[in-house]
Design a protein around this motif. Structure first.
Motif, PDB file in Angstrom:
ATOM      1  N   GLY A 171       0.819  -1.213   0.000  1.00 43.42           N
ATOM      2  CA  GLY A 171       0.000   0.000   0.000  1.00 43.42           C
ATOM      3  C   GLY A 171       0.846   1.253   0.000  1.00 43.42           C
ATOM      4  N   ALA A 172       2.154   1.101   0.161  1.00 42.29           N
ATOM      5  CA  ALA A 172       3.089   2.232   0.135  1.00 42.29           C
ATOM      6  C   ALA A 172       4.476   1.688  -0.179  1.00 42.29           C
ATOM      7  N   LEU A 173       5.450   2.582  -0.298  1.00 38.40           N
ATOM      8  CA  LEU A 173       6.821   2.148  -0.564  1.00 38.40           C
ATOM      9  C   LEU A 173       7.722   2.884   0.421  1.00 38.40           C
ATOM     10  N   VAL A 174       7.991   2.230   1.571  1.00 37.21           N
ATOM     11  CA  VAL A 174       8.786   2.890   2.621  1.00 37.21           C
ATOM     12  C   VAL A 174       9.211   1.867   3.675  1.00 37.21           C
ATOM     13  N   ALA A 175      10.378   2.116   4.279  1.00 37.27           N
ATOM     14  CA  ALA A 175      10.826   1.291   5.407  1.00 37.27           C
ATOM     15  C   ALA A 175      10.537   2.053   6.692  1.00 37.27           C
ATOM     16  N   GLN A 207      18.006   1.752   0.520  1.00 40.69           N
ATOM     17  CA  GLN A 207      19.098   2.024  -0.429  1.00 40.69           C
ATOM     18  C   GLN A 207      19.369   0.830  -1.346  1.00 40.69           C
ATOM     19  N   SER A 208      19.054  -0.373  -0.860  1.00 36.53           N
ATOM     20  CA  SER A 208      19.285  -1.562  -1.691  1.00 36.53           C
ATOM     21  C   SER A 208      18.101  -1.823  -2.621  1.00 36.53           C
ATOM     22  N   HIS A 209      17.017  -1.099  -2.413  1.00 36.30           N
ATOM     23  CA  HIS A 209      15.801  -1.304  -3.214  1.00 36.30           C
ATOM     24  C   HIS A 209      15.910  -0.590  -4.566  1.00 36.30           C
ATOM     25  N   TYR A 210      15.195  -1.103  -5.518  1.00 34.82           N
ATOM     26  CA  TYR A 210      15.189  -0.539  -6.870  1.00 34.82           C
ATOM     27  C   TYR A 210      14.933   0.966  -6.864  1.00 34.82           C
ATOM     28  N   ASN A 211      13.897   1.434  -6.161  1.00 37.98           N
ATOM     29  CA  ASN A 211      13.655   2.890  -6.143  1.00 37.98           C
ATOM     30  C   ASN A 211      13.011   3.426  -4.855  1.00 37.98           C
ATOM     31  N   MET A 212      13.042   2.647  -3.784  1.00 40.20           N
ATOM     32  CA  MET A 212      12.433   3.108  -2.517  1.00 40.20           C
ATOM     33  C   MET A 212      13.069   4.411  -2.018  1.00 40.20           C
ATOM     34  N   SER A 213      14.389   4.518  -2.150  1.00 39.15           N
ATOM     35  CA  SER A 213      15.086   5.692  -1.597  1.00 39.15           C
ATOM     36  C   SER A 213      14.809   6.964  -2.406  1.00 39.15           C
ATOM     37  N   LEU A 214      14.201   6.806  -3.593  1.00 37.60           N
ATOM     38  CA  LEU A 214      13.905   7.981  -4.422  1.00 37.60           C
ATOM     39  C   LEU A 214      12.547   8.598  -4.079  1.00 37.60           C
ATOM     40  N   ASN A 219      11.622  10.982   3.039  1.00 40.05           N
ATOM     41  CA  ASN A 219      13.020  11.325   2.852  1.00 40.05           C
ATOM     42  C   ASN A 219      13.899  10.069   2.930  1.00 40.05           C
ATOM     43  N   GLY A 220      14.551   9.729   1.820  1.00 46.00           N
ATOM     44  CA  GLY A 220      15.413   8.544   1.795  1.00 46.00           C
ATOM     45  C   GLY A 220      14.647   7.231   1.768  1.00 46.00           C
ATOM     46  N   GLY A 221      13.316   7.320   1.688  1.00 46.95           N
ATOM     47  CA  GLY A 221      12.516   6.088   1.634  1.00 46.95           C
ATOM     48  C   GLY A 221      12.345   5.423   2.994  1.00 46.95           C
ATOM     49  N   ILE A 222      12.614   6.199   4.077  1.00 39.62           N
ATOM     50  CA  ILE A 222      12.425   5.627   5.418  1.00 39.62           C
ATOM     51  C   ILE A 222      11.568   6.582   6.253  1.00 39.62           C
TER      52      ILE A 222
END
Ligand SMILES: *[C@@H]1O[C@H](CO)[C@@H](O)[C@H](O)[C@H]1NC(C)=O
Ligand SMILES: [Zn+2]
Length: 431
Positions: A171-175, A207-214, A219-222
């Motif tokens: 449902g989202a893309l984030v850690a 950071q290891s994900h295809y585009n989570m950090s973008l 911010n930073g995917g977290i």
């Protein structure tokens, strides 16, 4: 569910070399049930290791998928992950590292009933990620009223001694990392004592994900859980507080129920993240064992870091501990145990894991004994010597052992020579 089971077992039989090794020792060693759902489906865990089902002095990680019944992506990528690890053991360095140096437990679905019903809650329509006891509100304090799925996880965590874990959502893309709730129920950044450690772990994933950090939203995917939206009774905070287990909540797909054809892509996007997060248990942090100086036996002592108000325990069997920490910092590491004197030592944790054993003196040992113990085993209060001693203690002990063995051998030989010489002339007399 039956197909799922069949698939699970088929994969296990066909592909899992390291697991097949232990097939002869009994099925329970590699796929076990940790409990049952409301409707009676087994909650099956695949354990991946070169010695599944056995206790070793290694860290353990768990992945849990499908906590919410209508978020099935996690369960799919977890089955992919199990297969990939078995397929690539001895071919890929990360797969080999994970199989040989840790125990990876995978629960593809925590909520099989919700999945069958295509809804968020379980068969009683309870949201399992709101069903754990909560630190701020005593809403779930009555353990006996927990859902069977929740209770299964709680018992499992008490039993297995996990170092870290992650649950997979959609449902989202984030850690997302603790705390999930704040004391006054407001939406705000509410960091736990290990905020830095968690930010590091969440970043390993994004950071290891295809585009989570973008991500433009995070911010930073977290994100800190309470900063995004506070929840109470979540699994993540409970794991950290009651299991000493550093758990992340990973949102791995914007779409909750994507088309089946998209699953291989989502798996590829998350593959390195999952592998790197699990492998970070071995590659980073502080690891070691705690021993009693008087008996030499391992003890289940507590490990603390100065300035971080949380402690983890060493295991009962081997006295081994595994402590996640953000790299690039100085830490004062303390080991303690009831009936023993606490010891502390300072380390610089760089990108690589640090190995650090403790030998604790019993309380009430007299001065002379303490001196002796300090000379033979203490790694503490000595910054300069630490790196040599900490990293090479085992080597030293080994060299010492070899020297002693050689000495004994030499003594035996020479003394037997002497005995022969001395005894020879006497022999006739003896006869
Ligand atoms: C990541 O990639 C997916 C698939 O290409 C896309 O749908 C999504 O919007 C991207 N997200 C970000 C944050 O770039
Ligand atoms: Zn969810």
């Amino acid at each position: 569910m039956l197909t799922f089971l069949q698939n699970l077992y088929a994969h296990t039989f066909k592909l899992c070399l390291p697991i097949i090794y232990s097939l002869f020792e009994g099925l329970h060693d590699h796929v076990i049930s940790i409990g049952k759902s409301v409707n009676g489906f087994a909650l099956l865990v695949i354990e991946i290791s070169d010695k599944p089902g056995q206790s070793e002095s290694e860290p353990a990680f768990k992945f849990i998928g499908n906590v919410h019944g209508d978020e099935p992506v996690g369960r799919e990528v977890l089955i992919k992950l199990a297969n990939w690890l078995c397929d690539n053991y001895l071919k890929d360095p990360l797969a080999t590292l994970i199989v040989e140096n840790m125990h990876l437990h995978i629960l593809p679905t925590m909520n099989p009933d919700g999945f069958a019903l295509r809804r968020r809650g379980n068969a009683n329509n309870v949201d399992l990620n709101r069903d754990f006891p909560d630190q701020f509100f005593p809403i779930n304090d009555e353990i006996n009223y927990r859902q069977p799925e929740t209770r299964a996880i709680m018992n499992w965590v008490k039993q297995e001694h996990f170092t870290a874990s992650a649950s997979l959502h959609g449902g989202a893309l984030v850690a997302n990392y603790p705390w999930d709730g704040s004391r006054d129920q407001s939406k705000q950044y509410y960091g736990c004592p290990d905020d830095k450690t968690f930010r590091y772990m969440a970043s390993v994933y994004s950071q290891s994900h295809y585009n989570m950090s973008l991500s433009k939203e995070f911010n930073g995917g977290i994100t800190n859980g309470a900063f995004w939206y506070p929840i109470y009774g979540g699994m993540q905070d409970w794991n950290y507080i009651h299991g000493g287990c550093f758990e992340l909540t990973l949102e791995i797909s914007d779409v909750k129920w994507p088309k089946a054809a998209e699953l291989p892509v989502i798996w590829e996007h998350n593959r390195m993240s999952m592998l790197n997060l699990a492998a970070s248990l071995v590659k980073t942090g502080v690891h070691g064992r705690i021993f009693a100086a008087d008996t030499g036996h391992p003890i289940p002592g507590s490990l603390m870091i100065k300035g971080i108000d949380s402690e983890i325990r060493a295991s009962r069997t081997y006295g081994d501990y595994h402590r996640m920490l953000a790299p690039g910092e100085n830490y004062e590491v303390m080991a303690s145990m009831e009936g023993f004197k606490t010891k502390a030592t300072r380390i610089l944790l760089e990108e690589e894991a640090v190995s650090l054993d403790f030998i604790l003196d019993p309380d009430g040992a007299d001065g002379q004994m303490k001196m002796l113990r300090n000379n033979c085993g203490c790694l503490c209060d000595n910054d300069k010597l630490f790196h040599v001693q900490g990293a090479h203690l085992e080597l030293y002990l080994f060299v010492l052992l070899v020297v002693v063995a050689l000495y004994v051998l030499f003594k035996r030989k020479t003394s037997s020579k002497f005995t022969t010489q001395r005894h020879s002339p006497k022999r006739p007399i003896a006869v």
